[in-house]
Motif scaffolding. Sequence first.
Motif, PDB file in Angstrom:
ATOM      1  N   LEU A 353      19.458   8.254  12.655  1.00 39.75           N
ATOM      2  CA  LEU A 353      19.055   6.844  11.859  1.00 39.75           C
ATOM      3  C   LEU A 353      20.347   5.780  12.470  1.00 39.75           C
ATOM      4  N   LEU A 354      21.440   6.166  12.385  1.00 39.49           N
ATOM      5  CA  LEU A 354      22.589   5.572  12.954  1.00 39.49           C
ATOM      6  C   LEU A 354      22.413   5.113  14.204  1.00 39.49           C
ATOM      7  N   PHE A 355      22.018   5.949  15.007  1.00 40.67           N
ATOM      8  CA  PHE A 355      21.619   5.530  16.321  1.00 40.67           C
ATOM      9  C   PHE A 355      20.702   4.178  16.448  1.00 40.67           C
ATOM     10  N   MET A 356      19.499   4.407  15.802  1.00 35.47           N
ATOM     11  CA  MET A 356      18.506   3.337  15.539  1.00 35.47           C
ATOM     12  C   MET A 356      19.127   2.231  15.063  1.00 35.47           C
ATOM     13  N   VAL A 357      19.830   2.180  14.261  1.00 35.58           N
ATOM     14  CA  VAL A 357      20.274   0.765  13.727  1.00 35.58           C
ATOM     15  C   VAL A 357      21.224   0.269  14.691  1.00 35.58           C
ATOM     16  N   LEU A 358      22.043   1.125  15.313  1.00 34.48           N
ATOM     17  CA  LEU A 358      23.020   0.483  16.136  1.00 34.48           C
ATOM     18  C   LEU A 358      22.404  -0.250  17.364  1.00 34.48           C
ATOM     19  N   ALA A 359      21.331   0.573  17.975  1.00 33.40           N
ATOM     20  CA  ALA A 359      20.481   0.101  18.800  1.00 33.40           C
ATOM     21  C   ALA A 359      19.873  -1.320  18.617  1.00 33.40           C
ATOM     22  N   TRP A 360      19.234  -1.444  17.151  1.00 40.99           N
ATOM     23  CA  TRP A 360      18.930  -2.943  16.798  1.00 40.99           C
ATOM     24  C   TRP A 360      19.956  -3.773  17.003  1.00 40.99           C
ATOM     25  N   ARG A 361      21.203  -3.637  16.317  1.00 40.42           N
ATOM     26  CA  ARG A 361      22.316  -4.245  16.285  1.00 40.42           C
ATOM     27  C   ARG A 361      22.807  -4.865  17.799  1.00 40.42           C
ATOM     28  N   GLN A 387      13.703  -4.904  21.117  1.00 42.51           N
ATOM     29  CA  GLN A 387      13.725  -5.008  19.613  1.00 42.51           C
ATOM     30  C   GLN A 387      12.327  -4.777  18.835  1.00 42.51           C
ATOM     31  N   VAL A 388      11.354  -5.343  19.613  1.00 43.69           N
ATOM     32  CA  VAL A 388       9.923  -5.313  19.070  1.00 43.69           C
ATOM     33  C   VAL A 388       9.395  -4.049  19.240  1.00 43.69           C
ATOM     34  N   SER A 389       9.850  -3.490  20.592  1.00 45.41           N
ATOM     35  CA  SER A 389       9.349  -2.227  20.784  1.00 45.41           C
ATOM     36  C   SER A 389      10.162  -1.116  19.794  1.00 45.41           C
ATOM     37  N   LEU A 390      11.303  -1.287  19.472  1.00 40.89           N
ATOM     38  CA  LEU A 390      11.836  -0.517  18.646  1.00 40.89           C
ATOM     39  C   LEU A 390      11.312  -0.406  17.121  1.00 40.89           C
ATOM     40  N   ILE A 391      10.830  -1.571  16.826  1.00 46.36           N
ATOM     41  CA  ILE A 391      10.076  -1.662  15.426  1.00 46.36           C
ATOM     42  C   ILE A 391       8.557  -0.692  15.525  1.00 46.36           C
ATOM     43  N   GLY A 392       7.892  -1.062  16.770  1.00 47.32           N
ATOM     44  CA  GLY A 392       6.652  -0.201  17.132  1.00 47.32           C
ATOM     45  C   GLY A 392       7.033   1.155  16.926  1.00 47.32           C
ATOM     46  N   TYR A 393       8.242   1.724  17.552  1.00 50.21           N
ATOM     47  CA  TYR A 393       8.553   3.091  17.506  1.00 50.21           C
ATOM     48  C   TYR A 393       8.829   3.723  16.077  1.00 50.21           C
ATOM     49  N   MET A 402       7.897  12.830  17.908  1.00 48.68           N
ATOM     50  CA  MET A 402       8.382  12.247  19.169  1.00 48.68           C
ATOM     51  C   MET A 402       9.805  11.680  18.992  1.00 48.68           C
ATOM     52  N   ALA A 403      10.553  12.377  18.565  1.00 45.72           N
ATOM     53  CA  ALA A 403      12.024  12.154  18.109  1.00 45.72           C
ATOM     54  C   ALA A 403      12.820  12.052  19.532  1.00 45.72           C
ATOM     55  N   TYR A 404      12.294  12.640  20.634  1.00 44.87           N
ATOM     56  CA  TYR A 404      12.973  12.615  21.879  1.00 44.87           C
ATOM     57  C   TYR A 404      12.354  12.184  23.083  1.00 44.87           C
ATOM     58  N   TYR A 405      11.488  11.270  22.628  1.00 43.45           N
ATOM     59  CA  TYR A 405      10.562  10.780  23.705  1.00 43.45           C
ATOM     60  C   TYR A 405      11.179   9.737  24.540  1.00 43.45           C
ATOM     61  N   ASP A 406      11.277   9.987  25.695  1.00 37.48           N
ATOM     62  CA  ASP A 406      11.762   9.331  27.072  1.00 37.48           C
ATOM     63  C   ASP A 406      11.787   7.700  26.701  1.00 37.48           C
ATOM     64  N   LEU A 407      10.779   7.164  26.650  1.00 39.28           N
ATOM     65  CA  LEU A 407      10.413   5.676  26.547  1.00 39.28           C
ATOM     66  C   LEU A 407      11.539   5.251  25.612  1.00 39.28           C
ATOM     67  N   TYR A 408      11.558   5.670  24.402  1.00 39.37           N
ATOM     68  CA  TYR A 408      12.517   5.130  23.139  1.00 39.37           C
ATOM     69  C   TYR A 408      13.724   5.140  23.685  1.00 39.37           C
ATOM     70  N   TYR A 409      14.394   5.925  24.671  1.00 36.17           N
ATOM     71  CA  TYR A 409      15.739   5.999  24.742  1.00 36.17           C
ATOM     72  C   TYR A 409      15.882   5.146  26.220  1.00 36.17           C
ATOM     73  N   TYR A 410      14.924   4.964  26.914  1.00 36.40           N
ATOM     74  CA  TYR A 410      15.083   4.163  27.988  1.00 36.40           C
ATOM     75  C   TYR A 410      14.897   2.430  27.734  1.00 36.40           C
ATOM     76  N   ILE A 411      14.231   2.191  26.477  1.00 35.43           N
ATOM     77  CA  ILE A 411      14.242   0.933  26.023  1.00 35.43           C
ATOM     78  C   ILE A 411      15.789   0.620  25.341  1.00 35.43           C
ATOM     79  N   VAL A 412      16.305   1.519  24.768  1.00 34.82           N
ATOM     80  CA  VAL A 412      17.887   1.568  24.214  1.00 34.82           C
ATOM     81  C   VAL A 412      18.469   1.283  25.373  1.00 34.82           C
TER      82      VAL A 412
END
Length: 451
Positions: A353-361, A387-393, A402-412
């Motif tokens: 969750l920390l990673f997700m919050v920091l990615a948004w910031r 950021q919109v894509s992160l909301i969808g995820y 899908m906690a380790y899905y490639d697309l999420y980490y590529y968007i970050v």
Amino acid sequence: MPTRIAPSRYSKVCCAVRDIIIFIIVFGSLPFIFKRPAIGVMMFAWISLMNPHRLTYGAAYDFPFALLLSGCTLISMLMSKDPKSLPSNRVLVALIIFFSWTTITSFFALEPDLAWKEWSRVFKTFFMVLVTLAVIRTELDIKQLTMVITASLAFYGLKGGLFTIGSGGHYRVQGPEGTYITDNNCMALAMVQITPLIWYHAMQEKRKWFKLGFQALTALTLVSAMGSYSRGALLATGAMLGFLWLKSRNKVATGMVLLALAPAVLMLMPDQWMGRMQSIDNYQEDGSAMGRINAWTFAYNVAKSHLLGGGYIVFTFKQFQLYAPNPQDFHVAHSIYFQVLGEHGFIGLGLFLLFMVLAWRSGSRILAATKDKAELKWARDLAAMCQVSLIGYAVGGAFLSMAYYDLYYYIVAIMLLLEKWLALQPKEAPPPPVRQVRTRPRPPLKPAPSR
């Protein structure tokens, strides 16, 4: 996993042609990869996200393209004299700490053989994301990487959208076999995540027909997501579209398009789709929903009993006999949050969750740095759509493993690359201070002597 269907004679010819094309593209790219490692990471992203080899039945189906491309990219990195550096960013630090924690949990996994196999796969994903962050530096590289990522999944948006329209929405859209997006629900989440990046390209396009083409592709991708019959995708799409409107520069025009688009997409779907979506309210009577609750309770029980969690792939029938309220109702996690909780404990979930919050910031910092700068409008739009894509995820992932899905980490990674690129830009010199010259008051003129 679904059984592969034997192709017909005509299909065999088509698949043979696909095999040849994929081999030509991959092996034809190797000289360019050895010249520029940035091309290597783009090719790897294409293979990893689109999985074009899984659309064949020949030699390409099981060929280790990812291993070949990653190996050539690493050799190119060692040979290249271009500067290579990782961004100095708290998001990257959080990702490294999270993966380090998952490595520790793997040593104490309840299913060690399965855990280390999954660890190896996740390591490859994270490692190539780090390579991407190290070699991508220029504005052109960032734009090209974004286009590769978008096109890799927009292909399935186009294909799935046309299939849904052609079939009247009576069949579910699924991804290629043996990939992250094989399951219809996972396919839907990928479509929700990629939609904002397709819309980003529509925002940047100045040519009328190309802009209309990207807008039509956006609509077809949403149709593809709905055609998956995923209820989680419906919720994620609603949240994603709401934030897409909020993050758009022209809210009036975007709002009009979305208001026209949403009813049109829903009108395409048959009554059986409507019935499935309405079952969200009656989750107590839905065996699938109750199975998910059973799996989520299992994850909580494992995390409560083991500080380190159960390790990768702890959601097995064997472990359900020990920790699930209903041992016979076996399900996978069906949630990125409970997946991480069960596999890596409360500490692992906190790091995730920390990673997700920091990615948004990180995206918010880019928006602040590019505000009111016309020449950086593309970077601002790209960060906003990421950021919109992160909301969808974040919303859709609440119902999928899908906690380790490639697309999420590529968007970050795209947002981290934008920050890295902005930091390398020359700072605007402040205007020189206005120098105030002090002048002595002029003495009064003496009257001329009278004659």
